[in-house]
Design a protein around this motif. Sequence first.
Motif, PDB file in Angstrom:
ATOM      1  N   THR A  51       0.809  -1.221   0.000  1.00  0.00           N
ATOM      2  CA  THR A  51       0.000   0.000   0.000  1.00  0.00           C
ATOM      3  C   THR A  51       0.841   1.269   0.000  1.00  0.00           C
ATOM      4  OG1 THR A  51      -1.758  -1.164   1.154  1.00  0.00           O
ATOM      5  CG2 THR A  51      -1.810   1.250   1.232  1.00  0.00           C
ATOM      6  N   TRP A  52       1.863   1.333   0.807  1.00  0.00           N
ATOM      7  CA  TRP A  52       2.637   2.569   0.960  1.00  0.00           C
ATOM      8  C   TRP A  52       3.988   2.514   0.266  1.00  0.00           C
ATOM      9  CZ3 TRP A  52      -0.771   5.847   2.227  1.00  0.00           C
ATOM     10  CH2 TRP A  52      -1.801   5.505   3.080  1.00  0.00           C
ATOM     11  N   GLN A  53       4.259   1.488  -0.520  1.00  0.00           N
ATOM     12  CA  GLN A  53       5.557   1.356  -1.172  1.00  0.00           C
ATOM     13  C   GLN A  53       5.614   2.125  -2.486  1.00  0.00           C
ATOM     14  OE1 GLN A  53       5.861  -3.001  -1.287  1.00  0.00           O
ATOM     15  NE2 GLN A  53       7.589  -2.831   0.113  1.00  0.00           N
ATOM     16  N   SER A  54       6.751   2.784  -2.696  1.00  0.00           N
ATOM     17  CA  SER A  54       7.047   3.478  -3.947  1.00  0.00           C
ATOM     18  C   SER A  54       8.437   3.067  -4.406  1.00  0.00           C
ATOM     19  CB  SER A  54       7.024   4.996  -3.745  1.00  0.00           C
ATOM     20  OG  SER A  54       5.749   5.432  -3.369  1.00  0.00           O
ATOM     21  N   VAL A  55       8.646   3.107  -5.711  1.00  0.00           N
ATOM     22  CA  VAL A  55       9.963   2.831  -6.298  1.00  0.00           C
ATOM     23  C   VAL A  55      10.639   4.184  -6.528  1.00  0.00           C
ATOM     24  CG1 VAL A  55      11.211   1.822  -8.235  1.00  0.00           C
ATOM     25  CG2 VAL A  55       9.074   0.764  -7.434  1.00  0.00           C
ATOM     26  N   CYS A  56      11.841   4.358  -5.964  1.00  0.00           N
ATOM     27  CA  CYS A  56      12.492   5.675  -6.002  1.00  0.00           C
ATOM     28  C   CYS A  56      13.945   5.597  -6.452  1.00  0.00           C
ATOM     29  CB  CYS A  56      12.465   6.301  -4.617  1.00  0.00           C
ATOM     30  SG  CYS A  56      10.802   6.585  -4.002  1.00  0.00           S
ATOM     31  N   LEU A  57      14.341   6.605  -7.189  1.00  0.00           N
ATOM     32  CA  LEU A  57      15.736   6.851  -7.526  1.00  0.00           C
ATOM     33  C   LEU A  57      16.322   7.685  -6.395  1.00  0.00           C
ATOM     34  CD1 LEU A  57      18.189   7.054  -9.489  1.00  0.00           C
ATOM     35  CD2 LEU A  57      17.038   9.030 -10.496  1.00  0.00           C
ATOM     36  N   VAL A  58      17.446   7.250  -5.833  1.00  0.00           N
ATOM     37  CA  VAL A  58      18.132   7.975  -4.765  1.00  0.00           C
ATOM     38  C   VAL A  58      19.446   8.492  -5.323  1.00  0.00           C
ATOM     39  CG1 VAL A  58      19.080   7.839  -2.430  1.00  0.00           C
ATOM     40  CG2 VAL A  58      17.071   6.468  -3.050  1.00  0.00           C
ATOM     41  N   ASP A  59      19.629   9.813  -5.249  1.00  0.00           N
ATOM     42  CA  ASP A  59      20.807  10.442  -5.847  1.00  0.00           C
ATOM     43  C   ASP A  59      21.376  11.486  -4.893  1.00  0.00           C
ATOM     44  OD1 ASP A  59      22.760  11.404  -7.524  1.00  0.00           O
ATOM     45  OD2 ASP A  59      21.390  12.123  -9.066  1.00  0.00           O
ATOM     46  N   LEU A  60      22.577  11.227  -4.384  1.00  0.00           N
ATOM     47  CA  LEU A  60      23.279  12.184  -3.525  1.00  0.00           C
ATOM     48  C   LEU A  60      24.284  13.011  -4.310  1.00  0.00           C
ATOM     49  CD1 LEU A  60      24.158   9.970  -0.401  1.00  0.00           C
ATOM     50  CD2 LEU A  60      22.094  11.325  -0.830  1.00  0.00           C
ATOM     51  N   ASN A  61      24.526  12.635  -5.561  1.00  0.00           N
ATOM     52  CA  ASN A  61      25.577  13.255  -6.363  1.00  0.00           C
ATOM     53  C   ASN A  61      25.074  14.546  -7.000  1.00  0.00           C
ATOM     54  OD1 ASN A  61      27.628  13.929  -8.107  1.00  0.00           O
ATOM     55  ND2 ASN A  61      27.711  11.957  -9.130  1.00  0.00           N
ATOM     56  N   VAL A  62      25.430  15.671  -6.407  1.00  0.00           N
ATOM     57  CA  VAL A  62      24.989  16.970  -6.922  1.00  0.00           C
ATOM     58  C   VAL A  62      25.795  17.402  -8.150  1.00  0.00           C
ATOM     59  CG1 VAL A  62      24.108  17.676  -4.681  1.00  0.00           C
ATOM     60  CG2 VAL A  62      26.463  18.258  -5.314  1.00  0.00           C
ATOM     61  N   ASP A  63      26.831  16.647  -8.495  1.00  0.00           N
ATOM     62  CA  ASP A  63      27.670  16.982  -9.649  1.00  0.00           C
ATOM     63  C   ASP A  63      27.117  16.441 -10.962  1.00  0.00           C
ATOM     64  OD1 ASP A  63      29.525  18.269  -8.006  1.00  0.00           O
ATOM     65  OD2 ASP A  63      30.659  16.429  -7.670  1.00  0.00           O
ATOM     66  N   ASN A  64      26.139  15.529 -10.902  1.00  0.00           N
ATOM     67  CA  ASN A  64      25.593  14.907 -12.102  1.00  0.00           C
ATOM     68  C   ASN A  64      24.066  15.053 -12.093  1.00  0.00           C
ATOM     69  OD1 ASN A  64      24.912  13.365 -14.282  1.00  0.00           O
ATOM     70  ND2 ASN A  64      25.957  11.520 -13.603  1.00  0.00           N
ATOM     71  N   PRO A  65      23.531  16.100 -12.732  1.00  0.00           N
ATOM     72  CA  PRO A  65      22.092  16.360 -12.659  1.00  0.00           C
ATOM     73  C   PRO A  65      21.232  15.511 -13.586  1.00  0.00           C
ATOM     74  CG  PRO A  65      23.137  18.044 -13.973  1.00  0.00           C
ATOM     75  CD  PRO A  65      24.243  17.156 -13.449  1.00  0.00           C
ATOM     76  N   GLU A  66      21.830  14.684 -14.426  1.00  0.00           N
ATOM     77  CA  GLU A  66      21.078  13.844 -15.363  1.00  0.00           C
ATOM     78  C   GLU A  66      21.317  12.379 -15.035  1.00  0.00           C
ATOM     79  OE1 GLU A  66      19.098  15.050 -17.790  1.00  0.00           O
ATOM     80  OE2 GLU A  66      19.625  17.133 -17.335  1.00  0.00           O
ATOM     81  N   ARG A  67      20.245  11.598 -14.992  1.00  0.00           N
ATOM     82  CA  ARG A  67      20.341  10.165 -14.693  1.00  0.00           C
ATOM     83  C   ARG A  67      19.549   9.359 -15.706  1.00  0.00           C
ATOM     84  NH1 ARG A  67      24.522   9.136 -11.416  1.00  0.00           N
ATOM     85  NH2 ARG A  67      24.604  10.684  -9.780  1.00  0.00           N
ATOM     86  N   GLU A  68      20.063   8.182 -15.979  1.00  0.00           N
ATOM     87  CA  GLU A  68      19.361   7.204 -16.818  1.00  0.00           C
ATOM     88  C   GLU A  68      18.870   6.083 -15.903  1.00  0.00           C
ATOM     89  OE1 GLU A  68      19.068   7.499 -20.251  1.00  0.00           O
ATOM     90  OE2 GLU A  68      19.987   9.463 -19.927  1.00  0.00           O
ATOM     91  N   VAL A  69      17.673   5.595 -16.171  1.00  0.00           N
ATOM     92  CA  VAL A  69      17.126   4.461 -15.444  1.00  0.00           C
ATOM     93  C   VAL A  69      16.617   3.469 -16.459  1.00  0.00           C
ATOM     94  CG1 VAL A  69      15.410   3.667 -13.780  1.00  0.00           C
ATOM     95  CG2 VAL A  69      16.493   5.915 -13.467  1.00  0.00           C
TER      96      VAL A  69
END
Length: 133
Positions: free
Chosen positions: A109-127
Amino acid sequence: MDSETRSYRTGSQEVVLDLTEDCAEFVSGRGDGLLNIFVPHATAGIAILETGAGSDDDLLAALGDLLPADDRWRHRHGSPGHGRSHVMPAIVPPSATVPVLGGRLALGTWQSVCLVDLNVDNPEREVRFSFLG
């Protein structure tokens, strides 16, 4: 197996980005199987957690406590504390697998799939979303 890569802009701040709607869209109408979500970056991860009630902020706070953005890291290029972003995927792995039943994510019920990103040097991500029926 059917696979697709999507791009996300995470910006210049640490982020927990909810991908659940995109995951649901990708598996819609596909029947039963498994969805694998994979981020092909050395400094990002995939987590399944509750969002919107503070857990996403709590995760970032916990990672900040566990992996401080300071000069202790041997991996030193980029912004201060960048090395911690390379350690994070050992804690928040770069992939997750979710059961799919009747073309729908079998999340709690409360689960979500999330991208976790601590890297402020790379603003673009591929999934990469991959469905195995």
